[in-house]
Design an enzyme around this catalytic site. Structure first.
Site, short mmCIF file in Angstrom:
data_model
loop_
_atom_site.label_atom_id
_atom_site.label_comp_id
_atom_site.label_asym_id
_atom_site.label_seq_id
_atom_site.Cartn_x
_atom_site.Cartn_y
_atom_site.Cartn_z
N GLU A 100 26.72 164.51 86.74
CA GLU A 100 27.09 163.18 87.22
C GLU A 100 27.95 163.25 88.49
O GLU A 100 27.72 162.49 89.44
CB GLU A 100 27.88 162.42 86.15
CG GLU A 100 27.16 162.23 84.84
CD GLU A 100 27.48 163.29 83.80
OE1 GLU A 100 27.60 162.93 82.62
OE2 GLU A 100 27.59 164.49 84.16
N CYS B 276 31.32 162.29 79.90
CA CYS B 276 32.68 162.61 79.44
C CYS B 276 33.69 161.70 80.14
O CYS B 276 33.35 160.88 80.99
CB CYS B 276 32.99 164.07 79.74
SG CYS B 276 33.19 164.43 81.51
N HIS C 29 29.88 168.85 86.97
CA HIS C 29 29.00 168.15 86.03
C HIS C 29 27.89 167.48 86.84
O HIS C 29 28.10 167.10 88.00
CB HIS C 29 29.76 167.09 85.25
CG HIS C 29 30.72 167.64 84.25
ND1 HIS C 29 31.15 166.91 83.17
CD2 HIS C 29 31.33 168.85 84.15
CE1 HIS C 29 31.98 167.62 82.45
NE2 HIS C 29 32.12 168.81 83.03
N CYS D 36 33.70 162.12 84.05
CA CYS D 36 32.54 161.50 84.71
C CYS D 36 32.59 159.98 84.62
O CYS D 36 32.27 159.29 85.59
CB CYS D 36 31.26 162.05 84.11
SG CYS D 36 31.03 163.81 84.48
#
Length: 143
Positions: A49, A77, A47, A80
């Site tokens: 992040e 999410c 991801h 993260c």
């Protein structure tokens, strides 16, 4: 947030869900920027992040990113948000909410949960329309 949107555009062009992230140091200096790469790296943890936090930690030679600010185009999410807590970031600034997977305000409030060992200041809705639009375009193209 405009730099994070640039990263989201890169993700879009690569066939990735268009999410971008930018990590800024406590003094306002730029540390890292990233976009989603799950499809291209075949990595469920890739991801935007997570990549931005990993790169930032490498740059400062410390997993503790105290005082940093992470700008993200979409509400993070659970994975993260948990990483942000573990990294001890100071602040999260994000664009649009994620009603299906958001762990900051939409479904959960992990970053401000007093039961955890660290809380993160949160600012939401920054360039919200632009952040939501690129996601909408991406998923419309997929249908």
């Amino acid at each position: 947030m405009r730099l994070a949107l640039e990263e989201a555009s890169l993700a879009f062009s690569e066939g990735e869900v268009p999410v971008g992230a930018v990590l800024v140091n406590i003094d306002g200096t730029f540390l890292s920027r990233a976009h989603n790469k799950r499809e291209n790296l075949h990595d469920p943890t890739a991801h935007a992040e997570i990549i931005a936090l990993r790169d930032g930690a490498t740059i400062v030679h410390n997993w503790r990113l105290s005082g940093t600010t992470l700008y993200v185009t979409k509400e993070p999410c659970i994975m993260c948000a948990g990483t942000m807590i573990n990294a001890r970031i100071g602040r999260l600034v994000y664009g649009c909410n994620d009603s299906k997977g958001g762990a900051v305000n939409s479904l959960y409030s992990l970053l401000t949960d007093k039961r955890l060992n660290h809380q993160v200041d949160v600012v939401s809705g920054v360039l919200e329309k632009e952040c939501a639009l690129i996601l909408k375009r991406f998923f419309e193209d997929r249908r």
